[in-house]
Design a protein around this motif. Structure first.
Motif, PDB file in Angstrom:
ATOM      1  N   ASP A 181       0.863  -1.173   0.000  1.00 47.33           N
ATOM      2  CA  ASP A 181       0.000   0.000   0.000  1.00 47.33           C
ATOM      3  C   ASP A 181       0.904   1.229   0.000  1.00 47.33           C
ATOM      4  O   ASP A 181       1.288   1.744   1.057  1.00 47.33           O
ATOM      5  N   GLN A 184      -1.525  15.461   2.887  1.00 48.24           N
ATOM      6  CA  GLN A 184      -0.591  15.208   1.811  1.00 48.24           C
ATOM      7  C   GLN A 184       0.631  14.496   2.370  1.00 48.24           C
ATOM      8  O   GLN A 184       1.112  14.803   3.444  1.00 48.24           O
ATOM      9  N   TYR A 185       1.122  13.520   1.603  1.00 46.02           N
ATOM     10  CA  TYR A 185       2.331  12.858   2.055  1.00 46.02           C
ATOM     11  C   TYR A 185       3.537  13.481   1.380  1.00 46.02           C
ATOM     12  O   TYR A 185       3.436  14.240   0.423  1.00 46.02           O
ATOM     13  N   ASP A 243       0.310   4.290  -0.902  1.00 41.34           N
ATOM     14  CA  ASP A 243      -0.341   5.475  -0.321  1.00 41.34           C
ATOM     15  C   ASP A 243      -0.110   5.542   1.182  1.00 41.34           C
ATOM     16  O   ASP A 243       0.267   6.589   1.731  1.00 41.34           O
ATOM     17  N   GLN A 244      -0.326   4.434   1.839  1.00 40.91           N
ATOM     18  CA  GLN A 244      -0.191   4.400   3.298  1.00 40.91           C
ATOM     19  C   GLN A 244       1.269   4.604   3.722  1.00 40.91           C
ATOM     20  O   GLN A 244       1.555   5.326   4.679  1.00 40.91           O
ATOM     21  N   PHE A 265      -1.355   2.674  -5.520  1.00 44.40           N
ATOM     22  CA  PHE A 265      -0.905   4.052  -5.451  1.00 44.40           C
ATOM     23  C   PHE A 265      -1.982   4.925  -6.085  1.00 44.40           C
ATOM     24  O   PHE A 265      -2.152   4.948  -7.299  1.00 44.40           O
ATOM     25  N   ARG A 266      -2.764   5.593  -5.221  1.00 45.20           N
ATOM     26  CA  ARG A 266      -3.920   6.362  -5.680  1.00 45.20           C
ATOM     27  C   ARG A 266      -4.836   5.429  -6.475  1.00 45.20           C
ATOM     28  O   ARG A 266      -5.257   4.397  -5.968  1.00 45.20           O
TER      29      ARG A 266
END
Length: 829
Positions: A514, A531-532, A516-517, A553-554
């Motif tokens: 993951d 936002q990362y 995104d995480q 990713f998204r």
């Protein structure tokens, strides 16, 4: 005579005596005040070498009753260095006390000195000269009006600093309240001292020997002035509740020799911890022990500009129990034999520390260890550890600042030997000898400054000198799982020193990542909608062969990801990564450079095979525009793409940096309900253009300067054949040229269309149109200029020049990347 009458008479006699003493003291003070001051100042000037500045002088019979006090206020005594006015002593108040009866008889003898709110600065420079040589040699032929016969010295709020530039020693001590009782027999003086002190610091050769120590001192000293010999008898020093017996001697007649012994009394674990700096020992301040704990120290030898005493310290535990009163975790059957030896205590390069037979049981799990450390300036370390450690028990016994919780088991048997400095250089790192292994059994770690827990960590870690081999190390980090087999290079230096790199060469397998995480967690943000920040550690050197089943990713969710990944100097490079996504397959290579101050530069080449066109637009969120969206498109795309671009650290694209060449083929394509095509109906013979189907479409597209350049392409559809060329900017300004066959002229105004119609080589009438404006406000018009100026051929030429320039630039950069990739783990330190 009754008892009552006796008591009454006794009380009256005492009251009368006290009254006589008070009155006598007051009278003497009043009558002899000027004489006392005059005699004192005269004798003071006869015996002091340096200037003394005094704000005010007064005499009192009450401040130190029953004695008379001569009080100096705001005193500043200058140091004895030539041409220096720096204060040796700065005091708010100094009291000299006299016996009032003796003063009445003309005997001005100082019996006590009280020093209040003062700072004393003692120094020795590099030439061996002291700054406290302030007394003149006594003239025994002259009568001394004021004599010194001290019985007590009292200090209140006094700071002493001592700086020895010759021996590189700095000391600072503060006392809130200390008193010393003195007695003399000939040239021998006995001194009993009681009081508190706070040792701010003791530095020897720029090494901190002690700091931030609360002391309480009770000493018995004997000093022989003729022999310059000091004897310490049965003295005690209390350090934060731990008591130490001190005895020995110090002589400085000719040579300076010291013989000092310190022994812990009723010692426990706090006795040993009290010797550590306050900042280091505070976290252990609540730990307690039961059992035999011992400590003793011996300092012996000559003190000179060329040598210093030998220091030996012995300490340890014998079958003891260590525990924290707030938790139920404890170490039982604890044993330790410790020694510290320095042949010259001012030279830490001669010092050794040895911890032998360290052993115990932490909640039933046994461990044992040894440590040998030589040369504190350039440490040589030899140590070993063997034991089984329950992580939950460890963190219950010792609270780590950066770990919230943990569980699982570490089964370790490791050895280390070598100079720590050898770890900092590639050519000497192999001198380090590290061996052994650690077995990880279902470890769980939750860090305070990282939101994702590391769960179910299992596998084997095998040490090989400065490297660490990973065998079937698996676990999960948040939603992501991993299986690693490979090496951590330079791992010991990475763990011990700041700014040291770590090299990871490993096979990575995962069923799901993951991204995104992970990126959100790496940014330090805790909110899900935050936002990362994309970062690559400058200390990371990485070489991965990846096999990842699924990644997120998204909107991008590829599967069966296989390939290589190399990272160094905050640059990630891949020669080839293959994956399945969006109904087809992708093969890519490229570089990601994250070392440019919150900028992420990407240079990539990739191939698309059989990818759903609508899926591309959906995954990439229609490229942040609503003119042509995924709902308008169908078909399979085959493409070769070269691109470079720059993002910020939140992975938002700086669109002006995007440059790309795209050679694409779309098969089985559809263009549905595309508004500009529907507006062409009024110019063409066709009734509907809302559902165009075509078998194959080819073109070479170029993107640069926030503009998409579309060379001429022919769309052979189920309805008509159309040629399209033009530009489309990222600001959604469009300029398309459209050429379509005109089968009849019933829908057009011949006069208006004049100059926009031309026959092709086959004799067909072709209508030239243009679509200009913005995606939200555009017009379809007759294009008479293209007929006259041959704009299409000019655009083809411009696109070719841009593409050639981009290809040459990319070729040069690729050569640079390949040179940087050579020998990936051959870093210099």
């Amino acid at each position: 005579m009754s008892i009552k009458r006796v008591f009454r008479k006794t009380f009256l006699y005492l009251l009368l005596a006290a009254s006589v003493v008070v009155i006598s003291s007051v009278l003497v003070t009043f009558l002899y005040r000027d004489q006392l001051i005059d005699h004192f100042i005269r004798e003071f000037n006869k015996n002091i070498n340096t200037p003394v500045h005094v704000g005010k002088i007064n005499v009192s019979s009450l401040s130190n009753f029953p004695q008379i006090s001569l009080t100096f206020h705001d005193v500043n005594v200058e140091e004895s260095y030539k041409d220096s006015s720096y204060p040796l002593l700065a005091a708010e108040r100094i009291d000299f006390t006299f016996n009032p009866i003796a003063v009445f008889r003309g005997n001005y003898t100082i019996e006590e000195i009280h020093l209040t709110n003062a700072k004393c600065h003692l120094k020795m420079n590099k030439q061996g000269e002291i700054n406290y040589d302030i007394f003149k040699l006594p003239d025994t032929t002259q009568h001394q009006a004021v004599k010194l016969d001290l019985s007590k010295v009292r200090l209140k709020d006094v700071t002493f600093t001592y700086t020895n530039e010759l021996k590189d020693v700095i000391l600072e001590v503060f006392t809130k309240s200390t008193s010393a009782n003195l007695s003399a027999l000939g040239s021998t003086y006995d001194v009993e001292t009681t009081g508190d002190a706070f040792l701010h610091y003791l530095m020897v050769n720029k090494s901190m020997w002690a700091e931030d120590k609360d002391l309480f001192i009770n000493s018995k000293l004997s000093y022989n002035d003729g022999e310059k010999y000091l004897t310490i008898n049965s003295s005690t020093v209390n350090i934060r509740g731990s008591e130490f017996g001190v005895f020995g001697s110090y002589t400085f007649k000719g040579r300076q020799l010291i013989d000092l012994a310190v022994e812990g009394k009723n010692t426990d674990i706090q006795t040993l911890l009290s010797l550590l700096p306050k900042g280091s020992s505070e976290r252990f301040s609540k730990y307690q022990s039961k059992g035999n704990v011992y400590f003793d120290l011996l300092m012996k030898g000559e003190i000179s500009d060329k040598t210093s005493p030998t220091l030996d310290v012995n300490f340890g535990l014998i079958d003891s129990r260590l525990y924290h009163p707030d938790t139920d975790a404890q170490i039982s059957h604890a044993d330790l034999k410790g020694t510290f030896h320095a042949s010259e205590m001012s030279k830490l390069n001669t010092a050794t520390l040895q911890l032998e037979n360290v052993s115990g049981e932490l909640e039933g799990n046994k461990f044992k260890s040894n440590l040998y450390l030589k040369n504190f300036d350039a440490p040589f370390v030899k140590c070993d550890f063997a034991g089984r450690i329950d992580i939950n028990s460890l963190f219950k016994f010792y609270k780590a600042d950066n770990i919230r919780s943990g569980k699982g088991v570490l089964d370790a048997n490791i050895n280390f030997e070598g100079y720590l400095k050898d770890l900092k250089k590639k050519e000497t790192a192999q001198k380090i000898k590290t061996s052994g292994e650690i077995n990880l059994e279902h470890l769980y770690l939750a860090l305070r400054d990282f939101p994702l827990p590391l769960e179910d960590l299992q596998g084997n870690l095998l040490f090989n000198n400065n490297d660490l081999a990973l065998s079937d190390v698996s676990g999960s980090l948040g939603n992501s799982d991993f299986l690693l087999n490979g090496f951590f290079k330079n791992i010991i230096a990475y763990l011990l020193f700041d700014n040291e790199p770590v090299g990871i060469e490993s096979d990575l397998k995962s069923s799901f990542i993951d991204l995104d995480q992970l990126l959100l967690a790496n940014s330090g943000e805790k909110k899900a909608d935050s936002q990362y920040s994309f970062k690559i550690s400058p200390r990371l050197v990485l070489k991965f062969d990846c096999d990842i089943k699924n990644l997120k990713f998204r909107r991008f969710k590829p599967t069966d990801i296989r390939g290589d990944l190399k990272v160094k100097n905050q640059v990630a490079v891949s020669d080839q990564i293959k994956l399945n996504a969006m109904g087809g397959s992708i093969a890519l290579s490229g570089m990601v450079d994250a070392g440019r101050n919150k900028l992420v530069k990407v240079n990539t080449s990739f191939t698309l095979q059989n990818i759903n066109v609508d899926s591309i637009f959906y995954v990439f969120e229609n490229f942040n525009q609503d003119f042509l969206e995924d709902r308008h498109l169908k078909g399979k795309i085959f493409a070769n793409v070269d691109a470079e671009m720059t993002f910020n650290d939140n992975l938002s694209l700086y669109s002006e940096t995007l440059t790309s060449n795209i050679s694409t083929t779309i098969k089985g394509g559809e263009l549905n309900n595309f508004e500009p095509m529907q507006k062409l109906v009024r110019y063409l013979d066709e009734d509907k253009l809302d559902h165009l189907q075509f078998s194959e479409l080819k073109n070479d597209i170029h993107i640069e300067n926030r503009t998409i350049y579309l060379p001429e392409m022919e769309i052979s559809s189920n309805i008509t054949d159309i040629k399209i060329t033009g530009t489309h900017t990222f600001d959604q300004n469009i300029n398309y040229k459209v050429v379509a066959p005109l089968r009849s002229q019933r829908k057009i105004d011949k006069d208006e269309a004049f100059g926009a119609i031309e026959e092709d080589d086959s004799g067909r009438s072709m209508l030239f149109l243009k679509i200009i404006g913005t995606t939200s406000d555009y017009r379809v018009m007759y294009d008479k200029e293209s007929v006259k100026k041959k704009v299409v051929s000019d655009l083809k030429k411009e696109v070719k020049e841009l593409k050639d320039a981009f290809k040459n630039k990319g070729r040069d950069e690729q050569k640079t990347i390949e040179l940087e990739e050579d020998d990936y783990f051959d870093w210099d330190n």
